[in-house]
Scaffold this motif. Structure first.
Motif, PDB file in Angstrom:
ATOM      1  N   ALA A  29       0.773  -1.235  -0.089  1.00  0.00           N
ATOM      2  CA  ALA A  29      -0.116   0.186   0.045  1.00  0.00           C
ATOM      3  C   ALA A  29       0.946   1.363   0.056  1.00  0.00           C
ATOM      4  O   ALA A  29       2.043   1.311   0.579  1.00  0.00           O
ATOM      5  CB  ALA A  29      -0.886   0.057   1.176  1.00  0.00           C
ATOM      6  N   VAL A  30       0.353   2.205  -0.810  1.00  0.00           N
ATOM      7  CA  VAL A  30       1.144   3.534  -1.035  1.00  0.00           C
ATOM      8  C   VAL A  30       0.019   4.569  -0.533  1.00  0.00           C
ATOM      9  O   VAL A  30      -1.081   4.300  -1.356  1.00  0.00           O
ATOM     10  CB  VAL A  30       1.886   3.827  -2.317  1.00  0.00           C
ATOM     11  N   GLY A  31       0.343   5.340   0.197  1.00  0.00           N
ATOM     12  CA  GLY A  31      -0.699   6.524   0.650  1.00  0.00           C
ATOM     13  C   GLY A  31      -0.165   7.800  -0.016  1.00  0.00           C
ATOM     14  O   GLY A  31       0.861   8.214   0.488  1.00  0.00           O
ATOM     15  N   THR A  32      -1.057   8.722  -0.600  1.00  0.00           N
ATOM     16  CA  THR A  32      -0.613  10.000  -0.657  1.00  0.00           C
ATOM     17  C   THR A  32      -1.239  11.115   0.344  1.00  0.00           C
ATOM     18  O   THR A  32      -2.146  10.973   1.038  1.00  0.00           O
ATOM     19  CB  THR A  32      -1.315  10.623  -2.018  1.00  0.00           C
ATOM     20  N   TYR A  33      -0.318  12.028   0.817  1.00  0.00           N
ATOM     21  CA  TYR A  33      -0.465  13.092   1.508  1.00  0.00           C
ATOM     22  C   TYR A  33      -0.224  14.677   0.950  1.00  0.00           C
ATOM     23  O   TYR A  33       0.682  14.521   0.095  1.00  0.00           O
ATOM     24  CB  TYR A  33      -0.051  12.920   2.813  1.00  0.00           C
ATOM     25  N   ARG A  45       3.638   2.925   2.612  1.00  0.00           N
ATOM     26  CA  ARG A  45       4.392   3.936   2.189  1.00  0.00           C
ATOM     27  C   ARG A  45       3.922   5.013   1.878  1.00  0.00           C
ATOM     28  O   ARG A  45       2.986   5.123   1.301  1.00  0.00           O
ATOM     29  CB  ARG A  45       5.393   3.510   0.809  1.00  0.00           C
ATOM     30  N   TRP A  46       4.375   6.224   2.454  1.00  0.00           N
ATOM     31  CA  TRP A  46       3.760   7.545   1.983  1.00  0.00           C
ATOM     32  C   TRP A  46       4.428   8.383   1.190  1.00  0.00           C
ATOM     33  O   TRP A  46       5.761   8.389   0.937  1.00  0.00           O
ATOM     34  CB  TRP A  46       3.760   8.441   3.329  1.00  0.00           C
ATOM     35  N   VAL A  47       3.728   8.847   0.132  1.00  0.00           N
ATOM     36  CA  VAL A  47       4.281   9.819  -0.722  1.00  0.00           C
ATOM     37  C   VAL A  47       3.520  10.946  -0.748  1.00  0.00           C
ATOM     38  O   VAL A  47       2.301  11.402  -0.838  1.00  0.00           O
ATOM     39  CB  VAL A  47       3.999   9.070  -2.393  1.00  0.00           C
ATOM     40  N   LYS A  48       4.177  12.151  -0.682  1.00  0.00           N
ATOM     41  CA  LYS A  48       3.547  13.471  -0.805  1.00  0.00           C
ATOM     42  C   LYS A  48       3.326  13.950  -2.184  1.00  0.00           C
ATOM     43  O   LYS A  48       3.825  13.726  -3.260  1.00  0.00           O
ATOM     44  CB  LYS A  48       4.829  14.675  -0.224  1.00  0.00           C
ATOM     45  N   CYS A  49       2.001  14.224  -2.443  1.00  0.00           N
ATOM     46  CA  CYS A  49       1.550  14.735  -3.569  1.00  0.00           C
ATOM     47  C   CYS A  49       0.042  15.645  -3.504  1.00  0.00           C
ATOM     48  O   CYS A  49      -0.694  14.923  -2.774  1.00  0.00           O
ATOM     49  CB  CYS A  49       1.031  13.593  -4.452  1.00  0.00           C
ATOM     50  N   ASP A  50       0.227  16.760  -4.138  1.00  0.00           N
ATOM     51  CA  ASP A  50      -1.053  17.416  -4.068  1.00  0.00           C
ATOM     52  C   ASP A  50      -1.723  16.964  -5.330  1.00  0.00           C
ATOM     53  O   ASP A  50      -1.579  17.042  -6.612  1.00  0.00           O
ATOM     54  CB  ASP A  50      -0.597  18.983  -4.541  1.00  0.00           C
TER      55      ASP A  50
END
Length: 309
Positions: A29-33, A45-50
């Motif tokens: 799982a990959v989550g955007t913030y 895993r966190w990925v920064k994304c607007d």
């Protein structure tokens, strides 16, 4: 089992619960913030994304190359129910789906809303029978996108389902929303000022919503699907259950606030499709769901006090 699941809006209320549900099933799982980095979550895993930035979304899809997508991100700024920005997210969502398909994605679950439906009649709201007659800009934008979703998925070669959650509560809820507000008031020894609580709503614990979304992702079901309990209860039942479990029912003030003009007496999901086609049922009932939520707030409240003191 999906190779990589991207959850947009992963730091949000439903997003955190959905990522936890995916990780519990052993899925990558990959989550955007968008803002500050969220707390670490095992298996995520966190990925920064607007998600409103087309270039950032395209870059994230190219970098992650998700096989599966749970699309939760949407405009949640000031006055989000009536904001014109809701309509901008129609185009942004279409662009996102095109980028997802372009990177080889195959299966998508998009998060719609029960607010897409016509709430004017006291009947269960059905995916096949109830008109889409929203009364807010948020509902209108979601409904408009839902009408194009099936055809767009077909054109892009995607398998897609459109989830319509009803009324949520649970750990991590916005403190200004009903269940969280009442819990925090009673835990703090303050009066909980409420309406008369006769309006009936279909409540579902956020952990169950997340589990239903992940179960839907792992299926081949397409099209719209309600995500609810199928059993609406008066608001005062939820409020009084919080009072009973906190031992501070004496602080509840039903009728201290006026109800909103035009507030419908009943909003309840028809869950025949959810239970029959998907074979899914909730793990929490109202009592156990409230207990879990109160326990979470008891642990989270000291940290909130430290941040605001």
């Amino acid at each position: 089992m999906p190779d990589t699941v991207l959850v947009t809006g992963g730091a949000g209320f439903i997003g955190r619960a959905t990522l936890a549900a995916l990780a519990a099933r052993g899925q990558h799982a990959v989550g955007t913030y968008r803002g500050d980095a969220p707390p670490a979550l095992d298996g995520v895993r966190w990925v920064k994304c607007d998600m409103s930035d087309r270039a950032a979304v395209a870059a994230t899809m190219a970098e992650v190359k998700p096989s599966h997508l749970i699309a939760l991100a949407w405009y949640m700024g000031p006055g989000n129910q009536q904001a014109v920005e809701n309509f901008q997210w129609i185009g942004q969502s279409i662009d996102m789906l095109m980028d997802f398909a372009g990177q080889g994605g195959s299966r998508v679950i998009f998060c719609g809303s029960c607010m897409e439906y016509d709430w004017s009649r006291e009947v269960k709201l059905s995916e096949t029978e109830t008109p889409l007659t929203p009364h807010t800009e948020y509902g209108a934008a979601k409904a408009a996108l839902s009408q194009a979703f099936g055809s767009l998925c077909a054109k892009l070669g995607l398998s897609g389902a459109w989830a319509r959650p009803f009324f949520l509560y649970g750990p991590g809820e916005n403190p200004r929303r009903l269940a969280a507000d009442v819990i925090l008031s009673l835990l703090d020894g303050r009066e909980a000022l409420c309406t008369d609580g006769t309006q009936r709503r279909d409540f579902l614990h956020v952990g169950d919503v997340a589990d239903a979304m992940v179960t839907l992702l792992d299926s081949d079901v397409t099209g719209p699907m309600n995500v609810g309990s199928g059993q609406a209860v008066p608001l005062k039942v939820l409020i009084e259950e919080i009072g009973r479990q906190t031992g501070r029912g004496d602080l509840i003030r039903l009728g201290a606030r006026e109800g909103r003009p035009g507030d419908p007496p009943l909003v309840e999901a028809d869950t025949a499709h959810l239970s029959g086609t998907l074979g899914w049922t909730p793990k929490f009932d109202l009592s156990t769901g409230i207990a879990d939520t109160i326990d979470w707030w008891r642990r989270a409240r000291p940290q909130m006090t430290e941040l605001t003191s």
